[in-house]
Motif scaffolding. Structure first.
Motif, PDB file in Angstrom:
ATOM      1  N   GLY A 185     -23.198  25.098  -0.969  1.00 51.56           N
ATOM      2  CA  GLY A 185     -22.606  25.295   0.342  1.00 51.56           C
ATOM      3  C   GLY A 185     -23.449  24.685   1.436  1.00 51.56           C
ATOM      4  O   GLY A 185     -24.635  24.380   1.245  1.00 51.56           O
ATOM      5  N   GLY A 186     -22.832  24.495   2.605  1.00 53.95           N
ATOM      6  CA  GLY A 186     -23.561  23.950   3.742  1.00 53.95           C
ATOM      7  C   GLY A 186     -22.627  23.697   4.912  1.00 53.95           C
ATOM      8  O   GLY A 186     -21.410  23.876   4.802  1.00 53.95           O
ATOM      9  N   THR A 187     -23.209  23.281   6.024  1.00 51.17           N
ATOM     10  CA  THR A 187     -22.409  22.973   7.214  1.00 51.17           C
ATOM     11  C   THR A 187     -21.862  21.548   7.138  1.00 51.17           C
ATOM     12  O   THR A 187     -20.722  21.290   7.503  1.00 51.17           O
ATOM     13  N   PHE A 188     -22.684  20.607   6.675  1.00 48.97           N
ATOM     14  CA  PHE A 188     -22.303  19.209   6.481  1.00 48.97           C
ATOM     15  C   PHE A 188     -21.765  18.570   7.762  1.00 48.97           C
ATOM     16  O   PHE A 188     -20.776  17.823   7.742  1.00 48.97           O
ATOM     17  N   ASP A 189     -22.431  18.876   8.872  1.00 46.94           N
ATOM     18  CA  ASP A 189     -22.078  18.263  10.150  1.00 46.94           C
ATOM     19  C   ASP A 189     -22.728  16.895  10.259  1.00 46.94           C
ATOM     20  O   ASP A 189     -23.914  16.733   9.975  1.00 46.94           O
TER      21      ASP A 189
END
Length: 346
Positions: A185-189
């Motif tokens: 998981g992550g924000t990946f912005d």
């Protein structure tokens, strides 16, 4: 070549013979390719060490056993290219590092947009790669052959001949070569090199399905410079596009998450979890939750070379990593600064 103007897109193709150490010999080819790229650099690494194991064949390597070597390789290559891009003010340059076994044919579309194709020669001898499509191999007028770098390890190297592993890194023997279902998981912005290392390593050890939890917009209200955060749909789109490019044989389930658990809270089919050192506490919380719900324990793999203080990086690599900012926070700050100067950022 020094007089050649930078172009929108380039391709760098490199053979690789070992995963036992950082590929310092590729420093010059990577730096040259990055310096001549304005927007999109694809780096293709070709090696027999990327051969997947298969039944009835003695060829192939266990992807879980190669975890440390591959993440060290990806980190080195991404850092070298990103460092050059940032030094030249090209913070949003899109860099993709792709891994192909010698038996795989590199897809022709990989080089479609590339104005220049960089390849590595040794003492005037070409790389001898046989899996390059004719649509790339025949572009001799656009191909630039680059000599590899000479490298001598510094005497003050911090490399540990017996590097330690993080507490949650699986060290037992007998791990499967792949896990059918893996999660992360992550924000990946503003998808950057650090994200791509994480995503690539998760895909590297996955054979069937990779579940990627992307932090929902509602949880990002307190982020710095939130007005330049990419919306959830854009972050999901870019994450899927990169993973499909990196390993198209895997199914990607990209889902929004509103807590640390995501599908790991209930999905009994997940066998492995990939995290960064910064999110180890989340891995511990997931482990506790699954135990309480009588769900199977997950094998946790940790990305542990992105930090410049790691013992398995030598002094020169650590210094390069310190100077390279692989974070969404830095990218958003840079975008805001450009906007203040009246510079349009696309």
């Amino acid at each position: 070549m020094d007089a050649t103007e930078p172009v929108e897109s380039t391709l760098l193709i490199c053979p690789l013979e070992t995963l036992d150490s950082s590929p310092h010999h590729l420093s010059s080819p990577i730096s040259l390719a990055a310096s001549k790229t304005l927007r999109h650099l694809r780096i293709v690494l070709v090696s027999p060490l990327f051969e997947a194991p298969s039944e009835g064949s003695s060829r192939g390597v266990s992807h879980t056993e190669r975890w440390d070597g591959v993440q060290r390789l990806l980190t080195y290559v991404y850092v070298q290219a990103t460092k050059v891009a940032q030094e030249l003010g090209r913070v949003l340059m899109d860099i993709d590092v792709l891994l192909y076994a010698e038996s795989e044919i590199v897809p022709a579309f990989i080089g479609t947009d590339a104005r220049y194709i960089f390849r590595v020669s040794q003492s005037g001898k070409k790389d001898g790669l046989q899996n390059i499509p004719t649509s790339i191999a025949d572009r001799s007028a656009d191909t630039i052959w680059v000599e590899p770098s000479s490298y001598h390890a510094p005497s003050h190297s911090t490399t540990d001949p017996h590097p330690t592993t993080t507490p949650l890194h699986p060290t037992e023997s007998g791990l499967p070569a792949f896990f059918p279902v893996t999660a992360l998981g992550g924000t990946f912005d503003h998808l950057h090199a650090g994200h791509k290392i994480l995503l690539s390593m998760a895909a590297w050890i996955t054979s069937t399905k990779l579940i990627v939890g992307v932090t929902d917009d509602a949880l990002l209200k307190n982020k710095a410079n939130k007005h330049v955060l990419e919306p959830l749909s854009r972050r999901e789109e870019r994450t899927r596009a990169f993973l499909t490019l990196f390993k198209p044989s895997v199914e990607y389930d990209i889902v929004p998450i509103v807590d640390v658990y995501g599908p790991t809270a209930w999905d009994p089919n997940i066998q492995a979890l990939v995290v960064s050192k910064e999110t180890l506490s989340g891995a511990a919380a997931i482990e506790k939750h699954r135990r309480e719900k009588d769900l199977s324990s997950l094998k946790t793999f940790v990305i542990d070379v992105i930090s410049s203080t790691e013992a398995n990086l030598d002094a020169e690599d650590s210094e390069a990593l310190k100077k390279t900012k692989m974070s969404s926070t830095f990218i958003r700050e840079w975008i805001v600064e450009q906007q203040k100067k009246g510079i349009k950022v696309e």
